[in-house]
Design a protein around this motif. Structure first.
Motif, PDB file in Angstrom:
ATOM      1  N   ALA A  25       0.863  -1.180   0.000  1.00 43.71           N
ATOM      2  CA  ALA A  25       0.000   0.000   0.000  1.00 43.71           C
ATOM      3  C   ALA A  25       0.901   1.233   0.000  1.00 43.71           C
ATOM      4  O   ALA A  25       1.970   1.235   0.621  1.00 43.71           O
ATOM      5  N   TYR A  26       0.491   2.251  -0.708  1.00 43.62           N
ATOM      6  CA  TYR A  26       1.269   3.485  -0.813  1.00 43.62           C
ATOM      7  C   TYR A  26       0.428   4.683  -0.415  1.00 43.62           C
ATOM      8  O   TYR A  26      -0.780   4.697  -0.639  1.00 43.62           O
ATOM      9  N   ASN A  27       1.068   5.674   0.144  1.00 43.98           N
ATOM     10  CA  ASN A  27       0.469   6.985   0.381  1.00 43.98           C
ATOM     11  C   ASN A  27       1.046   7.959  -0.627  1.00 43.98           C
ATOM     12  O   ASN A  27       2.235   7.894  -0.938  1.00 43.98           O
ATOM     13  N   LEU A  28       0.217   8.851  -1.126  1.00 38.62           N
ATOM     14  CA  LEU A  28       0.673   9.890  -2.042  1.00 38.62           C
ATOM     15  C   LEU A  28       0.621  11.230  -1.335  1.00 38.62           C
ATOM     16  O   LEU A  28      -0.353  11.542  -0.653  1.00 38.62           O
ATOM     17  N   ASP A  29       1.670  12.031  -1.535  1.00 40.20           N
ATOM     18  CA  ASP A  29       1.626  13.367  -0.954  1.00 40.20           C
ATOM     19  C   ASP A  29       1.098  14.358  -1.991  1.00 40.20           C
ATOM     20  O   ASP A  29       0.772  13.989  -3.119  1.00 40.20           O
ATOM     21  N   PHE A  30       1.013  15.618  -1.620  1.00 41.73           N
ATOM     22  CA  PHE A  30       0.410  16.626  -2.509  1.00 41.73           C
ATOM     23  C   PHE A  30       1.231  16.854  -3.768  1.00 41.73           C
ATOM     24  O   PHE A  30       0.733  17.386  -4.748  1.00 41.73           O
ATOM     25  N   ARG A  31       2.496  16.436  -3.774  1.00 41.65           N
ATOM     26  CA  ARG A  31       3.351  16.585  -4.961  1.00 41.65           C
ATOM     27  C   ARG A  31       3.259  15.388  -5.883  1.00 41.65           C
ATOM     28  O   ARG A  31       3.865  15.368  -6.952  1.00 41.65           O
TER      29      ARG A  31
END
Length: 98
Positions: A25-31
């Motif tokens: 599972a991955y989290n994405l940041d605002f960039r």
């Protein structure tokens, strides 16, 4: 002591997942950068964490992949300022010299 604890955590997770097909599972940041949620094993972890992982569906490296492996190996040996083709040639020369 903390390095030993980290090692034991990685090996423990690897033992639990051994022989299983799993996904990260991955989290994405605002960039738009992706960060794995797993704190111990991931493809962006240290050498041990990456070394414990194996792809479920292996594929051959191919000529282009081998070239990039050579480029990376030359970079690790301090030749990171050479043009890419010279890095690959340097590795070929090292392999030829034994």
């Amino acid at each position: 002591h903390s390095l030993r604890c980290a090692l034991q955590l990685k090996l423990g997770v690897a033992r639990q997942l051994a022989g299983e097909t799993f996904y990260f599972a991955y989290n994405l940041d605002f960039r738009g950068r992706a960060y794995p949620c797993s704190p111990h094993l991931s493809v962006v972890g240290d050498d041990l964490a990456r070394g414990l992982l194996q792809y479920a569906e292996p594929r051959p490296v191919g000529e282009a992949g081998l070239r990039w492996l050579k480029v990376h190996a030359a970079s690790l040996y301090g030749h990171d300022k050479l043009p890419l083709h010279e890095r690959a040639e340097w590795v070929d020369a090292q392999l030829a010299s034994g």
